[in-house]
Design a protein around this motif. Structure first.
Motif, short mmCIF file in Angstrom:
data_model
loop_
_atom_site.label_atom_id
_atom_site.label_comp_id
_atom_site.label_asym_id
_atom_site.label_seq_id
_atom_site.Cartn_x
_atom_site.Cartn_y
_atom_site.Cartn_z
N MET A 1 -11.59 -22.93 -38.54
CA MET A 1 -11.55 -22.58 -40.10
C MET A 1 -10.66 -21.39 -40.41
N ALA A 2 -9.65 -21.85 -41.52
CA ALA A 2 -8.85 -20.69 -42.03
C ALA A 2 -9.64 -19.63 -42.55
N SER A 3 -9.20 -18.41 -42.45
CA SER A 3 -9.57 -17.40 -42.97
C SER A 3 -8.96 -17.01 -44.34
N ALA A 4 -9.39 -16.09 -45.06
CA ALA A 4 -8.86 -15.62 -46.39
C ALA A 4 -7.62 -14.82 -46.20
N PHE A 5 -7.32 -14.56 -44.87
CA PHE A 5 -5.95 -13.71 -44.57
C PHE A 5 -4.74 -14.77 -43.74
N SER A 6 -5.41 -15.94 -43.30
CA SER A 6 -4.55 -16.85 -42.70
C SER A 6 -3.08 -16.95 -42.92
N THR A 14 0.51 2.92 -37.19
CA THR A 14 0.17 3.80 -36.02
C THR A 14 1.54 4.06 -35.32
N LYS A 15 1.52 5.19 -34.48
CA LYS A 15 2.64 5.62 -33.58
C LYS A 15 2.11 5.86 -32.64
N HIS A 16 0.64 5.55 -32.04
CA HIS A 16 0.33 5.94 -30.95
C HIS A 16 -0.11 4.45 -29.99
N GLY A 17 0.39 3.44 -30.12
CA GLY A 17 0.34 2.25 -29.42
C GLY A 17 -1.13 1.48 -29.61
N LYS A 18 -1.51 1.82 -30.64
CA LYS A 18 -2.92 1.20 -31.17
C LYS A 18 -2.58 -0.31 -31.17
N GLU A 19 -1.48 -0.87 -31.59
CA GLU A 19 -1.18 -2.16 -31.66
C GLU A 19 -1.84 -3.21 -30.54
N SER A 20 -1.89 -2.44 -29.38
CA SER A 20 -1.93 -3.24 -28.09
C SER A 20 -3.45 -3.54 -27.97
N VAL A 21 -4.33 -3.20 -28.78
CA VAL A 21 -5.81 -3.66 -28.63
C VAL A 21 -6.06 -4.15 -30.13
N ILE A 22 -5.26 -3.77 -31.30
CA ILE A 22 -5.90 -4.27 -32.58
C ILE A 22 -5.15 -5.82 -32.78
N ALA A 23 -4.02 -5.81 -32.58
CA ALA A 23 -2.89 -6.99 -32.72
C ALA A 23 -3.76 -8.29 -32.21
N PRO A 24 -4.15 -8.40 -30.92
CA PRO A 24 -4.49 -9.54 -30.44
C PRO A 24 -5.77 -9.83 -30.87
N VAL A 25 -6.56 -8.95 -31.40
CA VAL A 25 -8.15 -9.28 -31.93
C VAL A 25 -7.96 -9.93 -33.39
N LEU A 26 -7.03 -9.28 -34.07
CA LEU A 26 -6.85 -9.64 -35.77
C LEU A 26 -6.07 -10.82 -35.66
N GLU A 27 -5.09 -11.20 -35.01
CA GLU A 27 -4.30 -12.37 -34.89
C GLU A 27 -5.15 -13.57 -34.51
N LYS A 28 -6.11 -13.39 -33.46
CA LYS A 28 -6.65 -14.42 -33.06
C LYS A 28 -7.91 -14.73 -34.16
N GLU A 29 -8.62 -13.81 -34.46
CA GLU A 29 -9.62 -14.15 -35.45
C GLU A 29 -9.52 -14.14 -36.70
N LEU A 30 -8.33 -13.81 -37.38
CA LEU A 30 -8.09 -13.91 -38.81
C LEU A 30 -7.07 -14.68 -39.06
N GLY A 31 -5.91 -15.08 -37.96
CA GLY A 31 -4.80 -15.90 -38.31
C GLY A 31 -3.70 -15.27 -39.02
N VAL A 32 -3.59 -13.91 -38.91
CA VAL A 32 -2.42 -12.89 -39.41
C VAL A 32 -1.37 -12.76 -38.35
N ARG A 33 -0.32 -12.31 -38.73
CA ARG A 33 0.82 -11.99 -38.21
C ARG A 33 1.07 -10.65 -37.86
N CYS A 34 0.74 -9.63 -36.92
CA CYS A 34 0.59 -8.40 -36.96
C CYS A 34 2.19 -7.84 -36.63
N ILE A 35 2.68 -6.78 -37.28
CA ILE A 35 3.72 -6.13 -37.25
C ILE A 35 3.32 -4.60 -37.19
N VAL A 36 4.16 -3.67 -36.59
CA VAL A 36 3.92 -2.25 -36.44
C VAL A 36 4.84 -1.57 -37.19
#
Length: 281
Positions: A1-6, A14-36
């Protein structure tokens, strides 16, 4: 089911590499495309080592990170985190990490925040007077997987060496400080890319944020329908007296104000008498 953010682009501030743990979660759960927001220097809002003091509280700082990134990249959806470290607010003898994670959505006029408060942290610092003492500290805090910082003293802002993950460098910097100033101060490097334990807290907060963003108001379908109040009063299993333990949560929509009282999943019908002020005064 698509989310309101799909299908939307989500900017991670971030400048400290947080995308390595944030992006996989939010892309999978919300259907977004993450950029840094790679060009955003979040250190201008404060550093752990004090060269730049954080002017506001953690909430205003994480909001500012999102706003700066969105302005810089022309994006209407952003996520940022802000960590704080010190004594646990209720168990003062324990060190704690407090990670705030915010999603700012100007398209839907939403601000969704989650928090991971944990004692699972290696946050520590001390003055060191010998090489064996330094190495004992290093072993205790998980070096070299977790980086260290060395400087002249706790308040020094000049002679700081960050991101030390090599034992030879650690010894060398320490010897230089001792020979030059007669003293040295060591601390854990709490920047996310230098601290795997903190990264785990950020990942946990990201999962909580995703769940919160997926939880919509049953009346107006606005994302972020979440707990705003905990109601105590779970009855004692022996005497039936209301205890201080949580009996229910109040969920509320920030947009329409709709509220619902929800019994936490898996909650037992009665509390253990050890938590009762009558049975165990």
């Amino acid at each position: 089911m698509a989310s309101a953010f799909s299908g939307r682009t989500l900017l991670i501030a971030t400048k400290h590499g947080k995308e390595s743990v944030i992006a996989p979660v939010l892309e999978k759960e919300l259907g977004v495309r993450c950029i840094v927001a790679a060009d955003l220097d979040t250190d201008i809002l404060g550093t752990f080592t004090g060269e730049i003091e954080r002017e506001g509280d953690a909430l205003s700082t994480v909001r500012k990170k999102c706003q700066l990134a969105m302005t810089m990249y022309g994006c209407d959806l952003a996520v940022a985190s802000e960590g704080s470290f010190g004594p646990h607010p209720s168990a003062h003898f324990l060190p704690a990490g407090d990670e705030l994670l915010m999603c700012l959505d100007t398209k839907q006029d939403l601000e969704i925040v989650t928090r991971d408060l944990t004692t699972d942290t290696n946050f520590a610092a001390q003055e060191v007077h010998s090489l064996p003492g330094l190495m004992q500290f290093a072993e205790r805090v998980g070096f070299p997987e977790h980086a260290l910082i060395l400087r002249r003293s706790r308040t020094d802002r000049q002679s700081i060496t960050k991101g030390i993950r090599d034992a030879e460098q650690l010894r060398s910097v320490y010897k230089t400080l001792r020979s030059t100033y007669g003293q040295a101060f060591v601390e854990t490097d709490m920047r996310a890319m230098m601290n795997p334990t903190r990264m785990r807290s950020i990942e946990k907060a990201a999962r909580q944020l995703a769940q919160k963003m997926l939880n919509t108001c049953p009346v107006c379908t606005t994302p972020g329908f979440s707990i705003t109040e905990a109601i105590s009063g779970l009855p004692c299993g022996w005497c039936g007296t209301p205890t201080k333990s949580v009996a229910a949560h109040i969920y509320q929509c920030k947009r329409c104000g709709h509220q619902e009282k929800v019994i936490p999943a898996g909650l037992q019908p009665a509390e253990d008498p050890m938590y009762c002020d009558i049975c165990n005064p």
